[in-house]
Design a protein around this motif. Structure first.
Motif, PDB file in Angstrom:
ATOM      1  N   ARG A  86       0.803  -1.222   0.000  1.00 57.15           N
ATOM      2  CA  ARG A  86       0.000   0.000   0.000  1.00 57.15           C
ATOM      3  C   ARG A  86       0.840   1.277   0.000  1.00 57.15           C
ATOM      4  NH1 ARG A  86      -5.305  -0.333   1.528  1.00 57.15           N
ATOM      5  NH2 ARG A  86      -5.334   1.873   0.952  1.00 57.15           N
ATOM      6  N   ARG A  87       1.967   1.281   0.715  1.00 56.52           N
ATOM      7  CA  ARG A  87       2.818   2.471   0.761  1.00 56.52           C
ATOM      8  C   ARG A  87       4.283   2.058   0.636  1.00 56.52           C
ATOM      9  NH1 ARG A  87       0.417   7.568   4.131  1.00 56.52           N
ATOM     10  NH2 ARG A  87      -1.593   7.571   3.045  1.00 56.52           N
ATOM     11  N   ARG A 104       1.718  -0.060  -7.638  1.00 54.01           N
ATOM     12  CA  ARG A 104       0.370   0.443  -7.352  1.00 54.01           C
ATOM     13  C   ARG A 104       0.324   1.148  -5.996  1.00 54.01           C
ATOM     14  NH1 ARG A 104       0.622   0.035 -11.716  1.00 54.01           N
ATOM     15  NH2 ARG A 104      -0.447  -1.306 -13.228  1.00 54.01           N
ATOM     16  N   ALA A 105       1.373   1.025  -5.218  1.00 53.02           N
ATOM     17  CA  ALA A 105       1.421   1.655  -3.894  1.00 53.02           C
ATOM     18  C   ALA A 105       1.573   3.164  -4.015  1.00 53.02           C
ATOM     19  CB  ALA A 105       2.604   1.091  -3.109  1.00 53.02           C
ATOM     20  N   GLU A 106       1.167   3.866  -2.994  1.00 53.20           N
ATOM     21  CA  GLU A 106       1.492   5.288  -2.875  1.00 53.20           C
ATOM     22  C   GLU A 106       2.959   5.399  -2.498  1.00 53.20           C
ATOM     23  OE1 GLU A 106       0.203   9.291  -0.330  1.00 53.20           O
ATOM     24  OE2 GLU A 106      -0.964   7.434  -0.146  1.00 53.20           O
ATOM     25  N   VAL A 107       3.695   6.276  -3.176  1.00 50.94           N
ATOM     26  CA  VAL A 107       5.145   6.354  -3.028  1.00 50.94           C
ATOM     27  C   VAL A 107       5.560   7.728  -2.516  1.00 50.94           C
ATOM     28  CG1 VAL A 107       7.373   6.239  -4.231  1.00 50.94           C
ATOM     29  CG2 VAL A 107       5.509   4.672  -4.876  1.00 50.94           C
ATOM     30  N   MET A 108       6.453   7.727  -1.534  1.00 50.01           N
ATOM     31  CA  MET A 108       7.151   8.938  -1.093  1.00 50.01           C
ATOM     32  C   MET A 108       8.637   8.647  -1.197  1.00 50.01           C
ATOM     33  SD  MET A 108       7.121  11.027   2.529  1.00 50.01           S
ATOM     34  CE  MET A 108       8.186   9.848   3.379  1.00 50.01           C
ATOM     35  N   ALA A 139       1.515   5.424 -10.065  1.00 49.26           N
ATOM     36  CA  ALA A 139       0.691   5.510  -8.862  1.00 49.26           C
ATOM     37  C   ALA A 139       0.881   6.880  -8.198  1.00 49.26           C
ATOM     38  CB  ALA A 139       1.081   4.392  -7.902  1.00 49.26           C
ATOM     39  N   PRO A 140       0.061   7.227  -7.204  1.00 50.26           N
ATOM     40  CA  PRO A 140       0.272   8.481  -6.474  1.00 50.26           C
ATOM     41  C   PRO A 140       1.683   8.535  -5.891  1.00 50.26           C
ATOM     42  CG  PRO A 140      -1.874   7.551  -5.928  1.00 50.26           C
ATOM     43  CD  PRO A 140      -1.152   6.514  -6.737  1.00 50.26           C
ATOM     44  N   LYS A 141       2.337   9.680  -6.012  1.00 52.39           N
ATOM     45  CA  LYS A 141       3.742   9.767  -5.593  1.00 52.39           C
ATOM     46  C   LYS A 141       4.100  11.193  -5.243  1.00 52.39           C
ATOM     47  CE  LYS A 141       5.190  10.255 -10.440  1.00 52.39           C
ATOM     48  NZ  LYS A 141       5.994   9.684 -11.545  1.00 52.39           N
ATOM     49  N   ARG A 142       5.141  11.305  -4.420  1.00 54.64           N
ATOM     50  CA  ARG A 142       5.680  12.628  -4.112  1.00 54.64           C
ATOM     51  C   ARG A 142       7.159  12.498  -3.761  1.00 54.64           C
ATOM     52  NH1 ARG A 142       3.106  12.084   1.301  1.00 54.64           N
ATOM     53  NH2 ARG A 142       4.614  12.663   2.930  1.00 54.64           N
ATOM     54  N   PHE A 201       4.372   9.032   7.230  1.00 55.42           N
ATOM     55  CA  PHE A 201       3.787   8.494   6.000  1.00 55.42           C
ATOM     56  C   PHE A 201       3.203   7.108   6.240  1.00 55.42           C
ATOM     57  CE2 PHE A 201       4.792   6.250   1.851  1.00 55.42           C
ATOM     58  CZ  PHE A 201       3.819   6.864   1.081  1.00 55.42           C
TER      59      PHE A 201
END
Length: 319
Positions: free
Chosen positions: A200-201, A262-266, A290-293, A315
């Motif tokens: 997930r993350r 597919r995980a959210e990435v930081m 995927a969502p990332k920052r 996070f």
């Protein structure tokens, strides 16, 4: 700001130099099928290290090609079940580290697992059995053999297999599992999230194992990437096989796995990093769909990035 790489604006659109093998997807689908056919024979052994409020175990499982893989496992005694979990990956040639840094997450109600990469500083096995150089250098281990025998293929699969094992622990919520690591650990974080899409993350920091040709062209095949130079010196001194070498390395280039995430990435990056050049890291980051920052540290190299451990734990609290 001094530059060791591309200007920041160009980093944001850079998409890598190392070739992607034509059969890349089939290669990893075949690898995952091999991994799923392995009986992990999971074993949890209470560790000699114990502290009040937590349970500490040495975890063992069987990975591809029969290697027995070790990880440190900490779970809180009083956390509600099922609860979230974090998987940690270590830097190149090192090991899972002390128990102390796992306790911070466990104190917040996470189960925590830290893997020893096979054949590196910890207790995991390296079964060997490939043609070519084995003196040192995991990037090039198996490079003169069939691509299915590249050692980092097996290490990437160990990471993914471990994630699946953690998700099946009765105390863990399989929908709330995160992964993190620095340098090699950052590369394994991305590879794990790509090969186990239920993650997930993901919080990689200056990931290693990305865009090998770019490293070579920047004349930074030293430190962690020194084995690339040594490979050419010993096995291809006139670079007659250079195209083939980088093509084969493409199978274990994390940038090519990144679109599967597919995980959210930081992701944390230091723009003065000469061990894992920023452009190589951005080659992977820019392919993540995927969502990332980003957490960017303009004046920092391959070193501690102040405050980033705190940002990563915050996070993960979002799991």
């Amino acid at each position: 700001m001094p530059l060791i790489d591309l200007p920041y604006e160009q980093l944001l659109t850079y998409t890598g130099r190392n070739p992607r093998p034509a059969d890349f997807d089939a290669y990893w689908d075949r690898a995952l099928a091999e991994m799923r056919a392995v009986d992990p024979q999971l074993e949890l052994v209470p560790s000699s290290f114990q502290v009040p409020g937590f349970q500490c175990f040495d975890m063992y499982f069987t990975g591809v090609r029969g290697a027995r893989i070790h990880a440190k496992y900490v779970r809180p005694e009083r956390a509600p079940e099922p609860h979230p979990a974090v998987i940690m990956f270590h830097g190149y040639s090192m090991d899972a580290g002390d128990w102390l840094d796992k306790l911070a997450y466990a104190a917040l109600g996470f189960s925590v697992v830290a893997m020893d990469c096979r054949g590196q500083g910890g207790l995991s096995e390296d079964k060997g059995g490939v043609k070519g150089n084995t003196l040192h250098g995991h990037i090039i281990r198996g490079l003169d053999d069939h691509p299915d025998n590249l050692l980092f293929r097996h290490i990437f699969l160990d990471a993914a297999q471990l994630a699946g094992i953690v998700m099946h622990l009765p105390e863990v919520d399989p929908d709330r599992v995160g992964v993190t690591g620095w340098s090699q650990g950052g590369g394994l974080t991305l590879a794990c999230a790509a090969l186990e899409p239920r993650i997930r993350r993901a919080a990689p920091v200056y990931p290693f194992l990305c865009d090998y040709r770019r490293v070579w062209e920047m004349d930074l095949a030293r430190n962690a990437y020194e084995e690339l130079r040594q490979y050419f010196r010993h096995h291809d001194p006139q670079h007659e096989r250079e195209e083939e070498v980088f093509y084969r390395l493409g199978y274990i280039d994390v940038q090519h796995l990144a679109p599967r995430i597919r995980a959210e990435v930081m992701m944390g990056v230091g723009l003065m990093d000469e061990v894992c050049p920023p452009s190589t890291q951005f080659a992977a980051f820019n392919k993540i769909q995927a969502p990332k920052r980003l957490e960017v540290f303009p004046d920092f190299a391959h070193e501690n990035l102040p405050g980033l451990h705190d940002k990563i734990i915050q996070f993960m609290l979002g799991l």
